[in-house]
Design an enzyme around this catalytic site. Sequence first.
Site, PDB file in Angstrom:
ATOM      1  N   ASP A   1      14.948  46.295  35.445  1.00 36.48           N
ATOM      2  CA  ASP A   1      15.911  45.181  35.424  1.00 36.48           C
ATOM      3  C   ASP A   1      16.379  44.883  33.995  1.00 36.48           C
ATOM      4  O   ASP A   1      16.484  43.725  33.595  1.00 36.48           O
ATOM      5  CB  ASP A   1      15.266  43.940  36.088  1.00 36.48           C
ATOM      6  CG  ASP A   1      16.207  42.765  36.242  1.00 36.48           C
ATOM      7  OD1 ASP A   1      17.427  42.969  36.353  1.00 36.48           O
ATOM      8  OD2 ASP A   1      15.695  41.621  36.273  1.00 36.48           O
TER       9      ASP A   1
ATOM     10  N   TYR B   1      22.846  42.084  27.145  1.00 35.11           N
ATOM     11  CA  TYR B   1      22.263  42.055  28.499  1.00 35.11           C
ATOM     12  C   TYR B   1      20.999  42.914  28.554  1.00 35.11           C
ATOM     13  O   TYR B   1      20.924  43.919  29.266  1.00 35.11           O
ATOM     14  CB  TYR B   1      23.299  42.538  29.504  1.00 35.11           C
ATOM     15  CG  TYR B   1      23.106  42.018  30.913  1.00 35.11           C
ATOM     16  CD1 TYR B   1      23.152  40.650  31.188  1.00 35.11           C
ATOM     17  CD2 TYR B   1      22.877  42.888  31.968  1.00 35.11           C
ATOM     18  CE1 TYR B   1      22.984  40.176  32.471  1.00 35.11           C
ATOM     19  CE2 TYR B   1      22.701  42.424  33.263  1.00 35.11           C
ATOM     20  CZ  TYR B   1      22.757  41.066  33.498  1.00 35.11           C
ATOM     21  OH  TYR B   1      22.590  40.600  34.792  1.00 35.11           O
TER      22      TYR B   1
ATOM     23  N   HIS C   1      16.899  39.369  35.245  1.00 39.08           N
ATOM     24  CA  HIS C   1      16.965  38.485  36.414  1.00 39.08           C
ATOM     25  C   HIS C   1      15.610  37.854  36.732  1.00 39.08           C
ATOM     26  O   HIS C   1      15.516  37.023  37.631  1.00 39.08           O
ATOM     27  CB  HIS C   1      17.465  39.235  37.655  1.00 39.08           C
ATOM     28  CG  HIS C   1      18.880  39.687  37.559  1.00 39.08           C
ATOM     29  ND1 HIS C   1      19.233  40.895  37.044  1.00 39.08           N
ATOM     30  CD2 HIS C   1      20.043  39.071  37.893  1.00 39.08           C
ATOM     31  CE1 HIS C   1      20.553  41.040  37.065  1.00 39.08           C
ATOM     32  NE2 HIS C   1      21.073  39.938  37.573  1.00 39.08           N
TER      33      HIS C   1
ATOM     34  N   GLU D   1      21.569  35.679  31.768  1.00 40.48           N
ATOM     35  CA  GLU D   1      21.415  35.397  33.200  1.00 40.48           C
ATOM     36  C   GLU D   1      21.174  33.908  33.441  1.00 40.48           C
ATOM     37  O   GLU D   1      21.706  33.312  34.382  1.00 40.48           O
ATOM     38  CB  GLU D   1      20.248  36.201  33.774  1.00 40.48           C
ATOM     39  CG  GLU D   1      20.645  37.525  34.359  1.00 40.48           C
ATOM     40  CD  GLU D   1      21.715  37.363  35.433  1.00 40.48           C
ATOM     41  OE1 GLU D   1      21.511  36.586  36.370  1.00 40.48           O
ATOM     42  OE2 GLU D   1      22.760  38.019  35.322  1.00 40.48           O
TER      43      GLU D   1
ATOM     44  N   HIS E   1      29.424  34.422  33.304  1.00 39.30           N
ATOM     45  CA  HIS E   1      29.225  35.647  32.505  1.00 39.30           C
ATOM     46  C   HIS E   1      30.426  35.903  31.592  1.00 39.30           C
ATOM     47  O   HIS E   1      30.267  36.399  30.470  1.00 39.30           O
ATOM     48  CB  HIS E   1      28.989  36.851  33.423  1.00 39.30           C
ATOM     49  CG  HIS E   1      27.564  36.976  33.908  1.00 39.30           C
ATOM     50  ND1 HIS E   1      26.483  36.954  33.047  1.00 39.30           N
ATOM     51  CD2 HIS E   1      27.047  37.131  35.153  1.00 39.30           C
ATOM     52  CE1 HIS E   1      25.362  37.090  33.744  1.00 39.30           C
ATOM     53  NE2 HIS E   1      25.666  37.193  35.030  1.00 39.30           N
TER      54      HIS E   1
ATOM     55  N   HIS F   1      28.290  31.420  38.741  1.00 42.51           N
ATOM     56  CA  HIS F   1      27.395  32.298  37.968  1.00 42.51           C
ATOM     57  C   HIS F   1      28.195  33.467  37.380  1.00 42.51           C
ATOM     58  O   HIS F   1      28.102  33.746  36.176  1.00 42.51           O
ATOM     59  CB  HIS F   1      26.270  32.809  38.885  1.00 42.51           C
ATOM     60  CG  HIS F   1      25.363  33.836  38.263  1.00 42.51           C
ATOM     61  ND1 HIS F   1      24.034  33.577  37.972  1.00 42.51           N
ATOM     62  CD2 HIS F   1      25.582  35.127  37.895  1.00 42.51           C
ATOM     63  CE1 HIS F   1      23.498  34.665  37.439  1.00 42.51           C
ATOM     64  NE2 HIS F   1      24.403  35.621  37.386  1.00 42.51           N
ATOM     65  N   GLU F   2      28.968  34.133  38.233  1.00 45.13           N
ATOM     66  CA  GLU F   2      29.712  35.316  37.765  1.00 45.13           C
ATOM     67  C   GLU F   2      30.784  34.915  36.747  1.00 45.13           C
ATOM     68  O   GLU F   2      30.974  35.604  35.745  1.00 45.13           O
ATOM     69  CB  GLU F   2      30.338  36.057  38.945  1.00 45.13           C
ATOM     70  CG  GLU F   2      29.340  36.519  40.012  1.00 45.13           C
ATOM     71  CD  GLU F   2      28.211  37.396  39.491  1.00 45.13           C
ATOM     72  OE1 GLU F   2      28.329  37.955  38.385  1.00 45.13           O
ATOM     73  OE2 GLU F   2      27.190  37.522  40.192  1.00 45.13           O
TER      74      GLU F   2
HETATM   75 ZN   LIG Z   1      24.315  37.493  36.550  1.00 45.64          ZN
END
Ligand SMILES: [Zn+2]
Length: 202
Positions: free
Chosen positions: A104, A31, A109, A40, A20, A16-17
């Site tokens: 958020d 974002y 998210h 996301e 990005h 996931h990271e």
């Molecule tokens: Zn993320």
Amino acid sequence: MVYGAGFPAADDVDAHELTHAVTQSSANLLYYKQSGALNESFSDIFGETVDLTNSGGTDTAAVRWLIGEDIPGIGAIRNMMNPPAYGNPGKVSDPQFQCSAVIDRGGVHTNSGVPNHAYALMVDGGTYNAFTIMGIGLTKAGKIQYRALAQYLVSGSKFLDDYLALQQSCADLIGIAGISTSDCTEMKKALDAVEMSKMPCT
Ligand SMILES: [Zn+2]
Ligand SMILES: [Ca+2]
Ligand SMILES: [Ca+2]
């Protein structure tokens, strides 16, 4: 890359990271609000795709589509096939959809649950919101998602842009990796089931 202590044990979070960075170097989705939720979601899509195919970590049927099942002491934080299980919307009209612009970063998210759910449905198939989808599998769905991210989406892209980009990407890829027009039809059903073309928060 710096994130939670012990989190590297979770292969889906790792991917996931890293995704990005892929997004930052391609569509560069802002974002914030819908583009942020897409940002996301692509990280969850490729995060879980890596998890499901790398033969590392926990890969039982019970954790399929869970994000973070291997985070020590915390466990799963999202469910792509059943987003409401963790308070996220499974379709645009669900009450969990975050319409605030300040919470958020506009629900990045939370609202990722919608495109996440579309991906789980297009891969595995299922019946949801009056649509019955025949799954096209990870390989085809992953290639279509990557092409949309790398070729069509831009910083300000919204859910409707992703809805259209995925269909164009699928059409482009017919004949590659066994992708056929019927796969594109099934994929569109998954997108329609989660209401990807519907304007949120109206
Ligand atoms: Zn993320
Ligand atoms: Ca795994
Ligand atoms: Ca997982």
